[in-house]
Design a protein around this motif. Structure first.
Motif, mmCIF file in Angstrom:
data_model
loop_
_atom_site.group_PDB
_atom_site.id
_atom_site.type_symbol
_atom_site.label_atom_id
_atom_site.label_comp_id
_atom_site.label_asym_id
_atom_site.label_seq_id
_atom_site.Cartn_x
_atom_site.Cartn_y
_atom_site.Cartn_z
ATOM 1 N N VAL A 129 -1.870 -7.864 -13.810
ATOM 2 C CA VAL A 129 -1.584 -7.957 -12.379
ATOM 3 C C VAL A 129 -0.174 -7.437 -12.117
ATOM 4 C CG1 VAL A 129 -1.456 -9.453 -10.355
ATOM 5 C CG2 VAL A 129 -3.052 -10.011 -12.212
ATOM 6 N N LEU A 130 -0.059 -6.405 -11.295
ATOM 7 C CA LEU A 130 1.258 -5.929 -10.856
ATOM 8 C C LEU A 130 1.554 -6.545 -9.503
ATOM 9 C CD1 LEU A 130 3.821 -4.245 -10.973
ATOM 10 C CD2 LEU A 130 2.515 -2.318 -10.029
ATOM 11 N N ILE A 131 2.668 -7.273 -9.434
ATOM 12 C CA ILE A 131 3.066 -7.977 -8.220
ATOM 13 C C ILE A 131 4.262 -7.263 -7.614
ATOM 14 C CG2 ILE A 131 3.889 -10.168 -7.292
ATOM 15 C CD1 ILE A 131 2.670 -11.184 -10.230
ATOM 16 N N ILE A 132 4.153 -6.873 -6.346
ATOM 17 C CA ILE A 132 5.248 -6.226 -5.626
ATOM 18 C C ILE A 132 5.676 -7.195 -4.532
ATOM 19 C CG2 ILE A 132 5.996 -4.176 -4.398
ATOM 20 C CD1 ILE A 132 2.667 -3.869 -5.958
ATOM 21 N N ALA A 159 -5.341 -5.375 -11.129
ATOM 22 C CA ALA A 159 -5.208 -5.820 -9.739
ATOM 23 C C ALA A 159 -3.739 -5.753 -9.360
ATOM 24 C CB ALA A 159 -5.737 -7.240 -9.550
ATOM 25 N N LEU A 160 -3.500 -5.615 -8.068
ATOM 26 C CA LEU A 160 -2.143 -5.634 -7.540
ATOM 27 C C LEU A 160 -2.057 -6.694 -6.455
ATOM 28 C CD1 LEU A 160 -3.109 -2.321 -7.671
ATOM 29 C CD2 LEU A 160 -0.625 -2.157 -7.675
ATOM 30 N N LYS A 161 -0.833 -7.211 -6.260
ATOM 31 C CA LYS A 161 -0.609 -8.184 -5.191
ATOM 32 C C LYS A 161 0.711 -7.861 -4.517
ATOM 33 C CE LYS A 161 1.290 -12.342 -3.708
ATOM 34 N NZ LYS A 161 2.649 -12.918 -3.767
ATOM 35 N N VAL A 202 5.513 1.502 -1.035
ATOM 36 C CA VAL A 202 4.521 0.762 -1.817
ATOM 37 C C VAL A 202 3.130 1.359 -1.612
ATOM 38 C CG1 VAL A 202 3.353 -1.464 -2.033
ATOM 39 C CG2 VAL A 202 5.855 -1.367 -1.896
ATOM 40 N N ALA A 203 2.774 1.657 -0.373
ATOM 41 C CA ALA A 203 1.466 2.249 -0.090
ATOM 42 C C ALA A 203 1.331 3.605 -0.763
ATOM 43 C CB ALA A 203 1.267 2.373 1.419
ATOM 44 N N ASP A 204 2.397 4.403 -0.748
ATOM 45 C CA ASP A 204 2.364 5.715 -1.409
ATOM 46 C C ASP A 204 2.117 5.578 -2.908
ATOM 47 O OD1 ASP A 204 2.853 7.002 0.981
ATOM 48 O OD2 ASP A 204 5.001 7.304 0.602
ATOM 49 N N GLU A 205 2.832 4.668 -3.546
ATOM 50 C CA GLU A 205 2.698 4.502 -4.995
ATOM 51 C C GLU A 205 1.326 3.958 -5.374
ATOM 52 O OE1 GLU A 205 4.782 5.475 -7.389
ATOM 53 O OE2 GLU A 205 6.090 6.316 -5.850
ATOM 54 N N ILE A 206 0.814 3.024 -4.592
ATOM 55 C CA ILE A 206 -0.527 2.496 -4.871
ATOM 56 C C ILE A 206 -1.562 3.601 -4.735
ATOM 57 C CG2 ILE A 206 -2.336 0.940 -4.050
ATOM 58 C CD1 ILE A 206 -0.130 -1.049 -3.298
ATOM 59 N N SER A 207 -1.479 4.366 -3.674
ATOM 60 C CA SER A 207 -2.453 5.434 -3.435
ATOM 61 C C SER A 207 -2.399 6.500 -4.529
ATOM 62 C CB SER A 207 -2.208 6.080 -2.073
ATOM 63 O OG SER A 207 -2.386 5.134 -1.037
ATOM 64 N N ALA A 208 -1.194 6.790 -5.029
ATOM 65 C CA ALA A 208 -1.036 7.845 -6.024
ATOM 66 C C ALA A 208 -1.353 7.386 -7.431
ATOM 67 C CB ALA A 208 0.400 8.385 -5.970
ATOM 68 N N GLY A 260 -8.048 2.702 -5.678
ATOM 69 C CA GLY A 260 -9.248 1.924 -5.949
ATOM 70 C C GLY A 260 -9.014 0.626 -6.681
ATOM 71 N N CYS A 261 -7.764 0.339 -7.097
ATOM 72 C CA CYS A 261 -7.467 -0.912 -7.790
ATOM 73 C C CYS A 261 -7.556 -2.071 -6.802
ATOM 74 C CB CYS A 261 -6.068 -0.843 -8.388
ATOM 75 S SG CYS A 261 -5.680 -2.192 -9.528
ATOM 76 N N ALA A 262 -8.058 -3.213 -7.268
ATOM 77 C CA ALA A 262 -8.100 -4.397 -6.414
ATOM 78 C C ALA A 262 -6.701 -4.731 -5.917
ATOM 79 C CB ALA A 262 -8.680 -5.582 -7.180
ATOM 80 N N LEU A 263 -6.584 -4.979 -4.624
ATOM 81 C CA LEU A 263 -5.280 -5.256 -4.011
ATOM 82 C C LEU A 263 -5.377 -6.480 -3.119
ATOM 83 C CD1 LEU A 263 -2.349 -4.603 -3.161
ATOM 84 C CD2 LEU A 263 -3.311 -3.041 -1.441
ATOM 85 N N VAL A 264 -4.533 -7.479 -3.396
ATOM 86 C CA VAL A 264 -4.409 -8.665 -2.557
ATOM 87 C C VAL A 264 -3.130 -8.506 -1.739
ATOM 88 C CG1 VAL A 264 -4.184 -11.178 -2.490
ATOM 89 C CG2 VAL A 264 -5.593 -10.092 -4.261
ATOM 90 N N VAL A 265 -3.266 -8.509 -0.419
ATOM 91 C CA VAL A 265 -2.113 -8.361 0.470
ATOM 92 C C VAL A 265 -1.824 -9.711 1.119
ATOM 93 C CG1 VAL A 265 -1.216 -7.278 2.562
ATOM 94 C CG2 VAL A 265 -2.524 -5.913 0.906
ATOM 95 N N ASP A 266 -0.685 -10.292 0.748
ATOM 96 C CA ASP A 266 -0.196 -11.513 1.393
ATOM 97 C C ASP A 266 0.865 -11.077 2.400
ATOM 98 O OD1 ASP A 266 0.409 -14.120 2.044
ATOM 99 O OD2 ASP A 266 1.659 -14.472 0.274
ATOM 100 N N PRO A 267 0.571 -11.115 3.705
ATOM 101 C CA PRO A 267 1.472 -10.530 4.706
ATOM 102 C C PRO A 267 2.646 -11.444 5.038
ATOM 103 C CG PRO A 267 -0.415 -11.469 5.810
ATOM 104 C CD PRO A 267 -0.650 -11.667 4.319
ATOM 105 N N VAL A 268 3.528 -11.617 4.065
ATOM 106 C CA VAL A 268 4.650 -12.543 4.213
ATOM 107 C C VAL A 268 5.561 -12.081 5.343
ATOM 108 C CG1 VAL A 268 6.665 -13.530 3.069
ATOM 109 C CG2 VAL A 268 4.538 -13.175 1.779
#
Length: 275
Positions: free
Chosen positions: A5-8, A74-76, A89-95, A99-107
């Motif tokens: 799990v990569l957490i950003i 997965a990423l969070k 962050v969106a650029d790096e995830i897309s590149a 397709g990796c599972a992504l959990v977005v906690d809108p802090v």
């Protein structure tokens, strides 16, 4: 150990929320937690006393070196602070992790009231991250900001979840903890239907980092191959047990007992409220 799990997210110097809570949650559930720090905070149980965003090129570098070497199942995302950080962050995830599972906690706002997301960054969050999300995990105030309207009690959770689905995520976990009453109901909304989890409210001041912990626990379950409902069930059981056994630290909203272990991979959760 199973599930990368990569957490950003942001760092919590008090150790109860943010990256620190995320690492503890993923580790307690048997996964491997990697991190990319998006911001630093000076924080304790009484509140957030200072915020320092990480320079965007260095945030990109953290994500790149982890994804190119270790990879992720997965990423969070958690506290992202600014629109520029969200775009990066969106650029790096897309590149690097399409397709990796992504959990977005809108802090957006800390429990003490300190803003953790610039008001101008909400549009970037909606435009860039929500369409990439496997599941969005807003609390009630966050959902209201994302929708631009009030949510009318528990009956409004499902409707709000459906409205948030229209913004792009494949699922929305509406958390009901901000609503009054002795029962707290979380609602998972997908295109295929709705799942509800009612549970007795835990009357405790150990509520610091519950959102971060839940989102990371869900991400860990997805990384380990659980389907979304099973991942949410185990995550909720873990958070509730961590609240029930909290160490009572600090003078404000205290941290959870992240060291408790609830059914590590790949089993389903223990009973939510053990005797």
């Amino acid at each position: 150990m199973q599930g990368r799990v990569l957490i950003i997210a942001g760092s919590d110097s008090g150790g109860g929320a943010g990256i620190q809570a995320d690492i503890k949650a993923v580790t307690a559930l048997g996964g491997h937690a990697a991190t990319a720090l998006a911001a630093l905070t000076a924080q304790n149980t009484l509140g957030v006393h200072g915020v320092m965003p990480v320079p965007v090129p260095f945030l990109r570098q953290q994500m790149a070196v982890v994804l190119d070497d270790i990879g992720a199942d997965a990423l969070k995302t958690g506290m992202l602070a600014t629109a520029e950080i969200i775009d990066a962050v969106a650029d790096e995830i897309s590149a690097r992790a399409p397709g990796c599972a992504l959990v977005v906690d809108p802090v957006m706002v800390a429990k003490g009231g300190h803003r953790l997301l610039e008001e101008s960054a909400t549009a970037a969050l909606i435009r860039r991250l929500l369409p990439l999300a496997t599941v969005l995990t807003p609390n009630l105030p966050e959902a209201e900001v994302l929708l631009g309207r009030a949510i009318d009690g528990e009956n409004g959770l499902e409707a709000a979840g459906r409205a948030l689905l229209d913004l792009g995520p494949r699922a929305v976990l509406m958390k009901g903890g901000h609503l009054p009453g002795d029962t707290v109901t979380d609602v998972l909304v997908t295109a295929d239907g709705v799942t509800r989890w009612p549970a007795p409210r835990l009357h405790t001041r150990a509520t610091h980092g519950t959102g971060c912990t839940l989102a990371s626990a869900v991400a860990c379950g997805l990384a380990q191959g659980l389907d979304l409902v099973a991942a949410v069930e185990r995550a909720r059981a873990y958070v509730r047990l961590a609240m029930r056994t909290a160490p009572g630290l600090g003078h404000g909203h205290g941290p959870l007992n992240h060291a408790c272990t609830v059914a590590p991979f790949p089993a389903l959760p223990l009973k939510e409220d053990p005797a």
